[in-house]
Design an enzyme around this catalytic site. Sequence first.
Site, mmCIF file in Angstrom:
data_model
loop_
_atom_site.group_PDB
_atom_site.id
_atom_site.type_symbol
_atom_site.label_atom_id
_atom_site.label_comp_id
_atom_site.label_asym_id
_atom_site.label_seq_id
_atom_site.Cartn_x
_atom_site.Cartn_y
_atom_site.Cartn_z
ATOM 1 N N SER A 689 0.872 -1.216 0.070
ATOM 2 C CA SER A 689 -0.160 -0.084 -0.013
ATOM 3 C C SER A 689 0.706 1.385 0.055
ATOM 4 O O SER A 689 0.429 2.185 0.017
ATOM 5 C CB SER A 689 -1.058 0.037 0.938
ATOM 6 O OG SER A 689 -0.135 0.117 2.217
ATOM 7 N N LYS A 732 -5.552 4.163 9.266
ATOM 8 C CA LYS A 732 -4.562 4.900 8.425
ATOM 9 C C LYS A 732 -5.013 6.656 8.611
ATOM 10 O O LYS A 732 -4.242 7.412 8.919
ATOM 11 C CB LYS A 732 -4.412 4.654 7.281
ATOM 12 C CG LYS A 732 -3.554 3.336 6.756
ATOM 13 C CD LYS A 732 -3.810 2.859 5.244
ATOM 14 C CE LYS A 732 -2.791 1.582 5.256
ATOM 15 N NZ LYS A 732 -2.956 1.198 3.834
#
Length: 793
Positions: A689, A732
């Site tokens: 990611s 996140k």
Amino acid sequence: MTEELKQETIDVKEDTPTEIPAIALRGIVVFPLMETHVDIGRTSSMEAIDNALGQDKRLIVLVQKDGKIEEPTPEDLYEYGTLVEIKRVIKLPTDGLRMLVKGIECIKVNEFVAKDPFFVVQYESCQLTNDCQGEELEALLRSVMQGFESYSKKIGKITPDNFKRIIETEDIEKRLDLMASFLSITLEEKMQLLSADSLQQKLETMLGILIKEARLSELEMRINEQVKRQMDKSQKEYYLREKIKVISDELGEGEDRAAEIGEFKERIEQSKMSDDVKEKALKEVNRLAKITSMSPEYAVIRNYLDWLLDLPWNVYTEDQMDIKIAEEVLETDHYGLEKVKERILEFLAVRQLKNDTKGSIICLVGPPGVGKTSLAKSIAKALNKNFVRLSLGGVRDEAEIRGHRRTYVGALPGRIIRGLTEAKSANPVFLFDEVDKMTNDFRGDPASALLEVLDPEQNSTFSDHFIEIPFDLSKVMFITTANSAHTIPEPLLDRMELIELSSYTEEEKVQIAIRYLVPKQIIEQGLKEEQLFISANTILDIVRYYTREAGVRNLERQISAICRKAAREIVSGKKSNIRVTKQNLEKFLGKPRYHYGITEENDEVGVVTGMAWTSVGGEILQIEANVLSGKGNLMLTGQLGDVMKESAQMGLSFIRSISDQLDLEEDFYEKCDIHIHVPEGAVPKDGPSAGVTMVTAMISALTGRKVRKEVAMTGEMTLRGKILPIGGVKEKVLAAHRASSKIIILPKENQKDIEDIPLNIQKELTFHLVSTIDEVLDLALIKEKKNRRKTNK
Ligand code: ADP
């Protein structure tokens, strides 16, 4: 009876009268050729002897069928008898006579001529018909002789001389009579031999008797041996036991031991063990009683019994079934976590409706410090169950779950059994902490043992290697926790109902601290509520500058540290109450440990804020890229995992493919080295990611375009520049928010995840959902080109 063979044959006189005195004997059969002493007591018999002595010293001896009859009549006597010769008569001091007789021949009484004052009989000699000859005779005789030989060896009463004489007697009939006189056999058998009327019958009777005797003597020997062995064994045991007693008495431990053994027995009786288990336990106690306390085994058995008795056999606490009460307990113990509480209550309701403890198991998944353990404790409290916690982090082998066999030195039961003794009931809430960590270290075994523990089909007879007796775990309510569901082994995962907990926002942390952590720590450190005050703003500062975590564990530690310092000041009498403020916070906690909002001060070239997700929550990563003169190397530093390295490689390939569009020279990569670094090298990082972030950093470095400092991004990129969705969006974004990012770039397909983010935080951020790298570059890079780096012109 004494027997001697003085001569082999006696001549039967031709003129022997066939009417002759006779006497009755008890239990003695006189065979022809046999010389024996006979004691006489009956007057009638003495008169008969007198009479015989007056004539030719010959006499008939007959045998009483029943020895108990005092005055036998002819009917009480066998009709076969022996003609004997009186050799000697002695008067006994007790009125009786002792005479020595020698058998002459076998006779059959035809008639009793007189009965008074003594018997006179008319008789005939018995001649055997000789119906057996040749091989048949030889075979029969051989068998008889073999039988006799082994008989005489076993019985050992026949002297070698006599044995020799017997086998050397030529006449078969006489040989058989001689043999018969040496056999210890019943009266009936003797009479059968005496009265046989053919040679074959006599041989066969003899053989039958010898075979029977051989069998009997063998049996006798076996029985004797067995008896002897048993006696030896019990004697030995008796002796040893006595010896142990003496030794332990000498050592003065006899009484202590007896008391200890008595105590074990009493504890067993009073326990709620099933009869089977009691029986096994008592067996162990009996073993204990038999061995000396000096022996190592003594300690092993005692230890075993202690564990066995500490287990809550059939001890159950009564469950609280009211869902309303459960709801209240969860509500008062925890701030927020609405969805989680709801899921737990649903789970409890279903469990109650189905009225069984089986079925799926709750697994609370989330970063550390978000309240997983304390939720499990609350569940136990809500259901009025005892609570035990077992950390599986670092559990490496099956024996930790199932225990070691008792034979190992220092063996212990496994953690499940140990947990149960701690729980003190057989229906507690059993928390397995960090199920995911167990398999991270070691594969296979502990996980499969755990599976058996959790499996309602199997766990009613859970068997621990140490305890050996199955224990029923079916009433235990298992709850598990994990930091991330990915690393939980598949079969375990199948059994579990995942309930996810995510990081707390700053605001939530502050609330948790004010409502729970501060009051809790005040009490724990022995303070009073009015003695310490920490404002919400101060707590926010603690959250921002002294902790960096998804949960509130460190926050609690910091608050605890403040409470301890405050307690000290109060005790030393400096102050009676304390206010902790933003200004004096440093006095309590020292210099701030973290910068809040670590995004760059200014827009920079080659530095991009990426968002990462680790098992301990969301993190932001400042990914840096630098371009140096060189030969096309790509350097990667900062403990990057393989997947991350590959996505950097791929990113570079992609940049090459669009070099034109970026206004880069086609062979730019051949003239420079690119270095990518992800700071905080100690933390391992991996996953795809960061793809988007690394590409953006490289492009910024290569083109010299600055990156907007308020942008944070995450996303996986394909070789063609498409952006793929990623996981852990909420964590996140919260991390990026903590780091004061304002613009969040997410893959388009992650749109649905935005709604999980608390609204107040959503409001403070601008989200951009992208599907290609071009869009990312447009958003993140500042348009004007400054200091453009045309490498190696
Ligand atoms: P975990 O098991 O997830 O690592 P813990 O349950 O040990 O976390 O939580 C750490 C501390 O934080 C505990 O003292 C717990 O009571 C407290 N805590 C965490 N979340 C909450 C919450 N939502 N409300 C109240 N206290 C909380």
